[in-house]
Design a protein around this motif. Structure first.
Motif: not given
Length: 616
Positions: A6-8, A10, A44, A46
């Motif tokens: 997973d990559t978040r 923003s 944001h 995820g």
């Protein structure tokens, strides 16, 4: 293949009504994922299963009213301002600047951000640059494109800077730090493709993090390795950063990133809703507004942590301190840079002017800053051109420019030529600019270059003209190397590089702008190496303390102190400078005939229009 994870993501866009994260596969097919906004204006998401190598962009929707600084258009794919890599260079296309509803989807035209693996932070080390050192300004591409010893695959790239042949050349000049012209991803100005030209210098950035794939195909890792190779040779690295504007230009410019996300937060606007243009490029970044200030500081920290760079040179640096009331050396951004643990000890160099109101701020950046000294450049050029009344001005510049930087220590970066303007050798070969290749009818570039041509405009095969020009180039180099303060040499000026009279070669990614290593002037190059060795061996030349009468004597041809009348004689063009402690003597003869000096160390003759250094 690294494991997917997973990559978040923003993104800041406080006035948008909706943002989407746009993921692209290897066939450029797009998946849009709606992002969620928090109370502070950040969006944001995820993204499950998204990891290293993923290509992405952002789309933003909201009101579209350019008269009010609102540019939301979901057809415009936008680069994440914090993207640390892109998959290809920017190419200008009119569709990128089309009004909402008229240009179609820009995703096929836009570089995509690339999710990259985090590099371990480098240990924080003191900058590799000593006060009074030599800064060597270079364009990565122009510097190495024609170098015969650099493998063809490396030419024009950051990786070439670590090649042994390049390092050997820098060490022979006793270079303290290289100053890399912009390496961040940039876009061509919109008129250049129509002329068959491209931006060769990089002063039109789109990203403040991602490197341009044309010169750094290996991204931040490639820069990191080049910096390490130069550090191993004792050479520092300074990055030329362009935070005063971005490549989205004026109202007719493309929407690429900041404009499409938060134009009113990132750019400066006049009360009537028009973009302020203190840079001459179409827009001005609001460097002291919180969104831009945070972006700039994060960008600077990124390059220190991930590449280990030793410092930064700031293009049109008054922008960094410009507030509503004008330039303020105590502006929030400047204060935060000085206080930041990662940035406080870095080399900070200001180009202390722009074209906005109160834009000329030479001498006003304060402690902790070095400043490009155009007064040094102009006074030295005037003296060697033969202008009257320049002897006192020359002495002030040799001594550290106490009129500009106080009377204790100098913060001057002395230079005679830089990337912008004539190369050093062209100063003695072209009285006028010859920018026809730029496609603007020779209207661009500075009209007054304080240059001369030794009787023939442009190239000459006349041995006397060639010899006179080489002598003038030697005199200019000698003056630079015996001056108090940091000195800057632009790559190739040590061996007579020419731009064929072009004084604005920003769009000449060709033989006009590239260094001709095979055809370089070896005699002039050896002169520069000898000067560099002399400066390295003489601590008094590298000292940054202002010269005073307690340090030196200013003497006439008979070894007597210059009188007031001699200083004020507008036609006087000779002097000798003797250091009291070491006995080092610098004889300067700007006249058309030889000058014999009779000093306590002995008699010596300085040829016409030249500089002679005598050591014990």
């Amino acid at each position: 293949m690294p494991a997917r994870r997973d990559t978040r993501f923003s993104v800041w866009s406080p006035e948008a009504e909706q943002l989407w994260l746009c993921l692209f596969d290897v066939e450029d097919r797009e998946t849009r994922l709606p992002m969620l906004r928090d109370a502070d204006g950040w969006w944001h998401i995820g993204a499950a299963g998204v990891g290293v190598g993923q290509l992405y962009g952002v789309r933003a929707d909201g009101p579209y009213d350019p008269d009010r600084g609102l540019w939301f258009d979901p057809d415009k794919l936008l680069l994440d301002p914090y993207a640390t890599a892109i998959d290809r260079p920017f190419r200008y296309d009119p569709a990128l600047a089309a009004p909402r509803g008229e240009g179609g989807d820009t995703a096929p035209l836009m570089p995509k951000g690339v999710v990259t693996a985090a590099l371990p932070d480098l240990p924080h080390q003191p900058p590799r640059f000593a006060a009074g050192g030599l800064i060597y300004e270079l364009s990565v591409r122009a510097f190495t494109m024609l170098h015969p010893d650099v493998p063809e695959a490396l030419r024009g790239t950051v990786a070439a800077l670590g090649h042994p042949a390049i390092v050997a050349h820098l060490k022979a000049l006793h270079v303290s730090a290289v100053e890399l012209m912009p390496v961040n991803a940039w876009i061509d100005e919109r008129h250049l493709p129509l002329l068959g030209l491209s931006n060769a210098w990089g002063y039109n950035p789109v990203s403040y993090f991602a490197l341009d794939p044309r010169i750094a195909p290996g991204g931040i890792g490639e820069l990191r390795e080049a910096v390490a190779a130069l550090h191993a040779a004792g050479i520092g690295v300074i990055l030329d950063m362009v935070y005063n504007h971005d490549g989205e230009s004026d109202r007719q410019g493309p929407t690429l990133s900041l404009r499409g996300l938060d134009a009113r937060g990132y750019f400066r606007y006049a009360p009537d809703g028009s973009l302020i243009n203190d840079t001459g490029t179409g827009n001005s970044i609001a460097c002291n507004a919180p969104p831009a200030r945070g972006l700039i500081l994060d960008s600077l920290r990124w390059f220190v942590r991930n590449a280990g760079v030793d410092g930064f040179r700031f293009d049109l640096a008054p922008a960094l301190g410009r507030m509503e009331q004008g330039f303020d050396p105590a502006a929030p951004l400047l204060q935060e840079m000085r206080a930041d643990p990662l940035l406080a000890d870095r080399i900070l160099i200001a180009e202390p002017w722009d074209v906005g109101p109160g834009g000329y701020q030479l001498g006003n950046f304060g402690e902790g800053w070095l400043e490009w000294n155009d007064r040094y450049r102009d006074d030295v050029r005037r003296f060697w051109r033969g202008d009257s009344g320049m002897l006192g001005h020359l002495a002030t510049r040799l001594g550290g420019s106490s009129d500009l930087f106080g009377h204790v220590a100098t913060r001057s970066v002395n230079f005679i030529a830089a990337h912008d303007g004539f190369p050093l050798a062209d100063l003695a070969a072209f009285e006028h600019r010859h920018n026809e290749a730029n496609g603007e009818d020779n209207r661009d570039g500075h009209g007054d270059n304080l240059s001369w041509n030794n009787g023939v405009e442009g190239p000459s095969d006349d041995p006397e003209v060639v010899a006179a020009r080489r002598s003038d180039a030697k005199a200019l180099l000698s003056t630079l190397f015996v001056s108090r303060g940091a000195i800057m040499l632009t790559a190739g000026d040590e061996f007579g590089r020419t731009q064929q009279g072009n004084n604005n070669a920003y769009a000449q990614d060709n033989e006009i702008g590239w260094l001709d290593w095979e055809g370089r002037d070896r005699e002039l190059e050896q002169h520069a190496r000898d000067l560099a060795a002399l400066r390295a061996a003489c601590p008094e030349l590298r000292d940054v303390a202002m010269l005073t009468d307690a340090d030196v004597e200013w003497l006439d041809e008979e070894g007597r102190p210059l009188t007031v009348e001699q200083w004020e004689d507008p036609e006087r063009r000779t002097l000798a400078l003797r250091y009291r402690a070491s006995g080092l003597v610098i004889g300067i003869n700007g006249a058309s005939g030889p000058c014999r000096f009779r000093l306590a160390q002995g008699n010596f003759v300085v040829p016409p229009r030249s500089v002679h250094v005598l050591t014990d």
